[in-house]
Design an enzyme around this catalytic site. Sequence first.
Site, PDB file in Angstrom:
ATOM      1  N   GLN A 535      11.388  22.475  45.426  1.00  0.00           N
ATOM      2  CA  GLN A 535      10.302  21.894  46.232  1.00  0.00           C
ATOM      3  C   GLN A 535       9.071  21.761  45.344  1.00  0.00           C
ATOM      4  O   GLN A 535       8.456  22.760  44.960  1.00  0.00           O
ATOM      5  CB  GLN A 535      10.004  22.820  47.414  1.00  0.00           C
ATOM      6  N   SER A 538       3.106  22.693  45.219  1.00  0.00           N
ATOM      7  CA  SER A 538       1.847  23.251  44.723  1.00  0.00           C
ATOM      8  C   SER A 538       1.459  22.678  43.366  1.00  0.00           C
ATOM      9  O   SER A 538       2.307  22.281  42.560  1.00  0.00           O
ATOM     10  CB  SER A 538       1.956  24.768  44.614  1.00  0.00           C
ATOM     11  N   SER A 573       9.987  27.211  42.297  1.00  0.00           N
ATOM     12  CA  SER A 573      11.073  28.181  42.156  1.00  0.00           C
ATOM     13  C   SER A 573      12.342  27.516  41.632  1.00  0.00           C
ATOM     14  O   SER A 573      12.766  26.473  42.156  1.00  0.00           O
ATOM     15  CB  SER A 573      11.373  28.838  43.512  1.00  0.00           C
ATOM     16  N   GLU A 656      11.232  26.704  57.098  1.00  0.00           N
ATOM     17  CA  GLU A 656      11.139  27.974  56.381  1.00  0.00           C
ATOM     18  C   GLU A 656      10.669  29.075  57.315  1.00  0.00           C
ATOM     19  O   GLU A 656      11.211  30.174  57.336  1.00  0.00           O
ATOM     20  CB  GLU A 656      10.171  27.837  55.213  1.00  0.00           C
TER      21      GLU A 656
END
Length: 815
Positions: A535, A538, A573, A656
């Site tokens: 994903q 950020s 991640s 999530e």
Amino acid sequence: MNFDFSDEQLMLRDEVRKYLVNESPLKAARALLEHGGTHDAAVWQGLADLGVTALMLPEAAGGIGLGALELCVVAEEVGRQLSPVPLASTLYLAAQVVLLGGTEAQQLQWLAPVAGGAIGAFAAPLDGIAEVARFPRYVGGRLQGDVALVADGLAAQWAVVLAATETGQPLWVVSALTEGLSRRALRTLDAAKPFAGWRFDGTPAEPLAAQAGPGAPALQLLERVRDRAAVLLAFEQLGAADAALEMAAAYARERKAFGRTIGSYQGIKHKLADLFNANQLARVHCYYGAWALAMDAALPEGARELPAGAAAARVSAAQAATQAAHEGLHVHGGMGVTWEMDCHLFMRRARQQAVMLGHEHQWRERLAAELEALLDRPEVHSHREVTGVPAVPAAENNEAPAVSMDFDDSPAEAAFRAECRAWLAANAEPKARPDALFGADLSPAQRMQAARDWQDRKAAAGFGAITWPQAVGGRGGTPIQELIWRQEEGHFNVPTGVFNVSLGMVMPSVMAHATPAVREAHVSPALHGDHLWCQLLSEPGAGSDLGMVRTRAERCTDGREGWLLNGQKVWTSLAQFAQYGLVLARTDPGVPKFEGLTTFFIDMASLGVSVRPIRQISGEAEFNEVFLENVFVPDTQRVGAEGAGWKVTLTGLMSERLSIGGVLPPELWRMLAQMLRDTPFQGAAALRDGRWRERLADLYLAAQGLWLLQCRALTALGKGREPGPEMSGAKNLAAHTVQSFARLAIDLQGPRGVLAAAELGEQFALVERLWFGAAGMRIAGGTDEIVKNSIGERVLGLAGEPRTDKGVPFSQLST
């Protein structure tokens, strides 16, 4: 599983609330404070007319066929209004002694008047400290001696008394208080809850004939009654905590200072969010205590869960009520310390109830003692391995008593759990120890390959994405089934968590917003672990505030149907292992920041994509920086409409947050307890030291509370509802719990705490991982402060922070 009150019990709550709001507003408590008196007789009689005083009583003695859970519901509402009525002395204490120690005839004699409103008293040590030499003497059918502290002792019309026989044996007796009793009013912190000192001088009484004889059984009955009363009193404290918080939040929404409401200031917002979180933790412990109380009332031999459940409810509710009263008053500023404001009413009640049944440290010690006992009981292979609570004793017919709350699997859930266990047993090795970490001797790449292989095997067996629709390869199952799977999988030495982002966040966005062709091509490989997705959200300047994304997506001008992406992403991640990534990029800087975003997916091997691992404080590199330099993305790889990127992102974020799984390693409190048992401290095991025992109790309160919060969410989902706001602070609680556990485990080693797990042994590998990881947990998914802001604004209705970017085109913002 049903960790909530029934619809009928909630209807009772509403009726009692309506009555008390009208007939027992806060001014009723204030009236006794200012003018004296024993209780509000009209309100008490009204509660009797509603059937409240008949709760938990046998039908033969005027009961109405309702029990412990209903009385908990009423207690909470009485606490909300600070109602000056003798509910605790009569129903939580005196009536419970007769229920447990009286014959049917005695129950009829003494409890039938209670149903009509007769007031009872409990003349026994409220803190459970039984100094028999100080008990009143019972000789020849009469009482002689003093009782120093009796709740509602001025109004009581009958009483149960813990006395001593001629031979010095403790014995429960009951008296109509018809003669030989002098009462002395005692001044209390909360005059709306009066106490008295008693002196017996030949007062007639009779033994409770059903108690199991003199001596220790009488003291055991005292403890059982105190445990029951602790749960019920905790519900009163919970109601008061909620009311104090609501009062403070209402004031913060209206009171202005420096040109805006004080609730818009982060300091006030965070204070009130902390109170909300404390109340939610207390709520779930109270609810668990209610379940344990109901089980105790249904089983003649009692429920083993009650002592720990009562202690946990008592400690958490006392803390919540105290904090809400004191900090709620503080929010009111100078007005809060005036007599006219009602803040001090909550402060008085909170302090008086906090010590009524013994101080907080005494109840923490009771909880610690129960946890210590659990260490030596065989663990039960079920959800109670998470809670540390043993199974409920079965009734004679081998079925649990009928209680509207339960934590047991339904028949369908039990069958699914058995299916999970059987498949796991045939396809994986059990963990050698509960805290064992998978693949400690493997390289990151080897662990990743093992995770891919395991995900493929799970998917082929129908366990890869349990809640996904069958049409896309899932099982079409429920969140509860997902939880059951994760519980069972946690007992085996397999890689877990690697695909949480890929399958739990990215794929729900793809399935909801991508074209059919994209779904057809990519969902199945992701499900089977062939493709890992990351994903790309950020950025260095866009963490919690994702609206500040600066990565640009510009349409190609060279005739190609697509976009060029340029920018930098961070904290991504497992990007170093990912085949694909979902990118949030800015396509229109001329509109407000959330409106000009669009989502794309990219092949991580595309020209212009470079991944640079970020070495974390643990030395590992799970996160990455990802640089995008003129990365070409065909328009067919756009996910959702142009400008709808924020909507796509929210789909993933909500998926999530709604994913059900363990936020803490199972049995965390048990790990600490065993360490305390094995580690010497001042000449004995650390587990013998009161300071360490209190920390163990605190860890249990947090870890058990998190599991119970999850049960609340699962109950809502099982009933087709969205989880309530009680889960809002769960992330913060989980992170702080992990951090506290790891710190305590390291502290316990003394100077050896300087050593790494490589020196201390395998059992410290998890401690070390949690120590380093907890710092990140407090930041990932929104910092502590962002979460508190969200609670303050979205749950408590406080004004948002002043924003200079609202409605302003992104291109005009200072970046």
